[in-house]
Structures are given as structure tokens and as C-alpha cells.
Design a protein around this motif. Structure first.
Motif, PDB file in Angstrom:
ATOM      1  N   ILE A  66       0.788  -0.937   0.064  1.00  0.00           N
ATOM      2  CA  ILE A  66      -0.034   0.112  -0.024  1.00  0.00           C
ATOM      3  C   ILE A  66       0.880   1.240  -0.067  1.00  0.00           C
ATOM      4  O   ILE A  66       0.172   2.467  -0.473  1.00  0.00           O
ATOM      5  N   ASN A  67       2.282   1.083   0.807  1.00  0.00           N
ATOM      6  CA  ASN A  67       2.967   2.445   0.521  1.00  0.00           C
ATOM      7  C   ASN A  67       3.498   2.556  -0.922  1.00  0.00           C
ATOM      8  O   ASN A  67       4.179   3.758  -0.967  1.00  0.00           O
ATOM      9  N   ASN A  68       3.411   1.847  -1.988  1.00  0.00           N
ATOM     10  CA  ASN A  68       3.970   2.040  -3.031  1.00  0.00           C
ATOM     11  C   ASN A  68       2.938   2.361  -4.103  1.00  0.00           C
ATOM     12  O   ASN A  68       3.300   2.144  -5.429  1.00  0.00           O
ATOM     13  N   LEU A  69       1.822   2.911  -3.715  1.00  0.00           N
ATOM     14  CA  LEU A  69       0.834   3.253  -4.652  1.00  0.00           C
ATOM     15  C   LEU A  69       1.334   4.624  -5.473  1.00  0.00           C
ATOM     16  O   LEU A  69       2.094   5.222  -4.928  1.00  0.00           O
ATOM     17  N   LYS A  70       0.871   4.690  -6.863  1.00  0.00           N
ATOM     18  CA  LYS A  70       1.448   5.478  -7.597  1.00  0.00           C
ATOM     19  C   LYS A  70       0.567   7.040  -7.394  1.00  0.00           C
ATOM     20  O   LYS A  70      -0.610   6.513  -6.815  1.00  0.00           O
ATOM     21  N   ASP A  71       0.949   7.841  -7.814  1.00  0.00           N
ATOM     22  CA  ASP A  71       0.106   9.237  -7.794  1.00  0.00           C
ATOM     23  C   ASP A  71      -1.072   9.058  -8.750  1.00  0.00           C
ATOM     24  O   ASP A  71      -0.733   8.412  -9.789  1.00  0.00           O
ATOM     25  N   ALA A  72      -2.308   9.486  -8.556  1.00  0.00           N
ATOM     26  CA  ALA A  72      -3.343   9.397  -9.505  1.00  0.00           C
ATOM     27  C   ALA A  72      -4.308  10.278  -9.212  1.00  0.00           C
ATOM     28  O   ALA A  72      -4.403  11.067  -8.157  1.00  0.00           O
ATOM     29  N   ASP A  73      -5.219  10.762 -10.301  1.00  0.00           N
ATOM     30  CA  ASP A  73      -6.206  11.588  -9.989  1.00  0.00           C
ATOM     31  C   ASP A  73      -7.525  10.860  -9.169  1.00  0.00           C
ATOM     32  O   ASP A  73      -8.403  11.665  -8.580  1.00  0.00           O
ATOM     33  N   LEU A  74      -7.614   9.801  -9.319  1.00  0.00           N
ATOM     34  CA  LEU A  74      -8.550   9.038  -8.509  1.00  0.00           C
ATOM     35  C   LEU A  74      -8.147   7.289  -7.871  1.00  0.00           C
ATOM     36  O   LEU A  74      -7.645   6.926  -8.620  1.00  0.00           O
ATOM     37  N   TYR A  75      -8.517   7.260  -6.760  1.00  0.00           N
ATOM     38  CA  TYR A  75      -8.111   5.953  -6.059  1.00  0.00           C
ATOM     39  C   TYR A  75      -9.661   5.265  -6.058  1.00  0.00           C
ATOM     40  O   TYR A  75     -10.584   5.967  -5.232  1.00  0.00           O
ATOM     41  N   LEU A  76      -9.763   4.198  -6.588  1.00  0.00           N
ATOM     42  CA  LEU A  76     -11.104   3.397  -6.496  1.00  0.00           C
ATOM     43  C   LEU A  76     -10.888   2.315  -5.788  1.00  0.00           C
ATOM     44  O   LEU A  76     -10.376   1.335  -6.140  1.00  0.00           O
ATOM     45  N   ILE A  77     -11.883   2.380  -4.681  1.00  0.00           N
ATOM     46  CA  ILE A  77     -11.698   1.127  -3.600  1.00  0.00           C
ATOM     47  C   ILE A  77     -12.954   0.132  -4.017  1.00  0.00           C
ATOM     48  O   ILE A  77     -13.963   0.526  -3.640  1.00  0.00           O
ATOM     49  N   CYS A  78     -12.414  -0.848  -4.607  1.00  0.00           N
ATOM     50  CA  CYS A  78     -13.400  -2.054  -4.930  1.00  0.00           C
ATOM     51  C   CYS A  78     -13.295  -2.975  -4.030  1.00  0.00           C
ATOM     52  O   CYS A  78     -12.770  -4.098  -4.532  1.00  0.00           O
ATOM     53  N   LEU A  79     -13.345  -3.022  -2.821  1.00  0.00           N
ATOM     54  CA  LEU A  79     -13.190  -3.891  -1.871  1.00  0.00           C
ATOM     55  C   LEU A  79     -14.337  -3.905  -0.773  1.00  0.00           C
ATOM     56  O   LEU A  79     -15.362  -3.043  -1.058  1.00  0.00           O
ATOM     57  N   LYS A  80     -14.399  -4.977   0.215  1.00  0.00           N
ATOM     58  CA  LYS A  80     -15.316  -5.268   0.917  1.00  0.00           C
ATOM     59  C   LYS A  80     -15.813  -4.037   1.935  1.00  0.00           C
ATOM     60  O   LYS A  80     -14.686  -3.351   2.185  1.00  0.00           O
TER      61      LYS A  80
END
Lengths: 249, 249
Positions: B52-66
């Protein structure tokens, strides 16, 4: 050419008439109904008649009338010494008729809905071999799906059809009511409804089950129950949830 | 170009990834999941990551989790100062996030079913104007059906979806069981199931209701009840019949 007289002018009579119109080896030569006014759809397409004593000779009398009157009409046609069939999903094969049959299209007919008859299953039964041959030939003119089904199986099918047709439609109505209360357009649910029916065309519904009940997600189940104010609808939610949990335990 | 990082590798993540693949102005630049093994589908299509610490920079983080873990992941992404959205039908809009959103596709996703994304309704929500604009633009890239729906409405929709999707499917399962007992192929019912779902695409289900209950045909209802040996199924038949009778009285 197989000459058919149809008795009845309701949804089943109308749709079977339309289906036979495309046939090259069967022809509806007359449509009977006790009320002449109900026969307007057929009037310019074939002979119509409201006097049971004026029925033409035919190879098949097809009774598309309510279960309650099938027996009565059949006994009036008995002297014709030809095939007498009804189209009911629940009425048994007619007794005391030399050649009797069942020609049951398993579909929910609305008067105005256009239907693709080729995909409608026809469930057939007869007390004679030549009778079943005649009905099979006729059904295959109309549909790709033709099944020989005895009266007991047909009654079972009729019961199963109530679950998938009448009860599913009631679920849609409940969902529409739930949406209305929050000003949500019911349209949003239509794609999901279609996909739910589509999915089981290629997969057993038992394997296609999803949702909080099959996951035993009691947190979501409890929240859903708290959202439902109508006592009857809450009972349905509870009963389905229990039934699904029990089924997949 | 709108750069998206998807968190999750389940059915929703997979289908949204596929849907975005056709988009010209949005791109999934990374997919995260805590188990690397689950990311095989995405591996050759985009960057994958299980830290989780290696996520790229993005315009949108889309959480498709429980639902249970949405809040936890969101708090770990907070420092990114960019749009964080989830795809849940029942989880509320994230609080304490500068720009949070909901991107809820109202459909029942199976991993392998091919879907026509154009007809899937997307229900959107955000705590900012620019957020809802971003989500709308993205949804319209994928679907013709885009709705702005608040958290309360979304929870209502989620409940309604249980009725039309999960419970309808359970009715199909019951019908399959009923057929099996009499050696009737369930295939016979498939056209009827499809037509039932088709009919309400253009007509209110309330008006489309047919069957013995709405006709108050107690003779048929009693016979059906006598045909059902399973106590649970009989209760469902009885409850629906009463509910339909009450609705149309």
C-alpha cells in the motif's frame, strides 16, 4: 392442410392464431366465442362464429378457454369424432374423448406484447399416438421448443411457472414501491432485472446466487431489515433470507 | 488523461478495469491488492502492486473492496490529497476525506460473465462539485446510464436490488428444484423467465401481474399448495399469494 377451429378469443387464442398465421401446413378456418363482440380481432382474418352448433368440420378443435368451462365445451364437441385439445397448464387431459390432447404454450401472454413464438416451449400430451404426432407436427411449425409432458408434470410446471413468473413480477413490484418512496426512478433497476434473468440461461440459478443472505452477511441483512417499514415486505425479506441461508449452509 | 488506481481484484475491480480499457480519456495506471496472487488477471495489462505504500500518484483512487475495509484503506490514502471513491452499494460516502466519492455500478457481477457496460447504471455521489463532475465524466465514458444518487437513496436502491436480483434468483432455484423432482428439464422455464424480465422494461410490474393470486383463483391456489411438500416453499407460496391478493384488492 391441418384445419383448426379455435374456441376462445382471449390472449392465448389471439397469440396462437398469430403464430399459426405463419404456418404453411396449418390453417385456422374458424374462431368461436360466445360473445361476437370479442371476435373483432379475427373478423377480417378468418370466419368467426358465436353459435356452438355452427362449428365447421376440422382436424383439431383447440379450446383456449378458462379451465372451468373446458369440460363443458369438450362434451359439446364430442360428436365431431376428431381431435379435441385444450391449452391449459393445469387442467388434466380430457377423459371420455376418443382423441384428446393438450397444447400448452408455457408463456405469459399479454394481449399486445409481441412475442417470438419460435422460443416459446410447447408442452404436449395426447391419449393416442396419432394425436401426439398431430400436435407435435403443429407445434414444430411454430416453435423450436416442443416437449411431450404428461398431466402430472404439466401441473408441476404450472406451479414452477407461478414462482418464476408471477412471484418474480411481484418482487419487481415491491422494488418499484421501495424506489417510489425515495423518489428513485425504477428504471435504474431494469438492467439488473434483465441480467438476473439472462444469467440463468446458461448457468444453474443455484450457482448464480449472490447477495447478503448467501454470504451470511448479517450486518447488511440487519440494516436492510431496519430500512423496511412495511410489515408484509419485511416478512418476505426475512423468509427469503432464511430460505437462502438454509439452502447454502 | 484521468489516471486511476484500483484497489481490489474481485469481480467489481475486474469488470471496471475492463470497462475503462475502452475509454480514451481514462486509464488504470495501477491495480493494488494485498495478495499478489490475485492480481494475475491484471499483471500483463497494467502495473500491479501489493504494498500500500507503493501506490502511484493518481487522479482517482477507486476502492473496490469489501465494505468492512473501505474506511481503513481510505484513511491510508488520505495523505494523497486527491479523489478517493468506493464502489459499494451500501457503504456511506466517506467522511473526513477532502474529496470523496461513490462510483456504484448497479449490476450483479460474475467474474466470467461478459457484460454490456453501456447499459449498466452508475450511481454517483461526491462531497464536492468538482468530484461529482469527475465521476460523471468517467461514468459517461463507460455507460449510457449515469445517475446522481445520495447515500440514503443508494442504500434504498441496494435493498431494492436484493429483491429483484437475489430473491428473484432464489425463486428460479426453487423452480429448478420443483422441476427436478418430476424429471422436468428446467430449460422449459427459461423463455418464461426472460419474458417476465423483458415485459417490465416497458410496462410497470404492477400492471404486468398475472396468475392465480391476482385473479383470486382459490381453486388453483389450493391445488398448488397441495402439490408442495416442502414446508419452507409452501410458506413462500402462501406469503406471496397473500401479498399479491392484498396489493390488488
Amino acid at each position: 392442410m391441418l384445419n383448426i377451429v379455435i374456441l376462445g378469443a382471449g390472449n392465448v387464442a389471439t397469440h396462437l392464431f398469430k403464430a399459426f398465421e405463419t404456418s404453411e401446413s396449418a390453417k385456422v378456418i374458424q374462431v368461436y366465442n360466445h360473445r361476437l363482440e370479442s371476435l373483432s380481432f379475427f373478423k377480417n382474418k378468418t370466419e368467426v362464429c358465436n353459435n356452438i352448433n355452427n362449428l365447421k368440420d376440422a382436424d383439431l378443435y383447440l379450446i383456449c378457454l378458462k379451465d372451468d368451462v373446458i369440460e363443458d365445451y369438450a362434451s359439446q364437441l364430442k360428436y365431431k369424432n376428431t381431435m379435441i385439445a385444450h391449452t391449459s397448464g393445469s387442467f388434466p387431459l380430457l377423459q371420455n374423448i376418443e382423441q384428446s390432447g393438450v397444447f400448452y404454450p408455457l408463456q405469459s401472454f399479454s394481449k399486445f406484447a409481441e412475442l417470438d413464438y419460435k422460443n416459446i416451449p410447447f408442452c404436449l400430451e395426447s391419449n393416442t399416438k396419432s394425436g401426439i404426432q398431430l400436435l407435435k407436427k403443429l407445434a414444430k411449425e411454430v416453435s423450436k421448443q416442443v416437449f411431450e409432458i404428461d398431466s402430472k408434470q404439466r401441473q408441476t410446471l404450472h406451479l414452477a411457472a407461478v414462482f418464476v413468473n408471477n412471484f418474480s413480477n411481484h418482487l419487481y413490484t415491491i422494488a418499484e414501491d421501495i424506489c417510489k418512496k425515495e423518489d428513485i426512478p425504477f428504471d435504474i433497476l431494469k438492467a439488473l432485472i434483465l441480467e438476473t434473468a439472462n444469467k440463468i440461461q446458461t448457468q444453474s440459478p443455484k450457482l448464480a446466487q449472490t447477495g447478503p443472505a448467501v454470504r451470511q452477511d448479517f450486518k447488511t441483512i440487519d440494516r436492510h431489515l431496519s430500512q423496511i417499514s412495511d410489515e408484509q415486505i419485511r416478512r418476505i425479506y426475512q423468509l427469503f433470507t432464511n430460505s437462502i441461508i438454509k439452502k447454502y449452509e
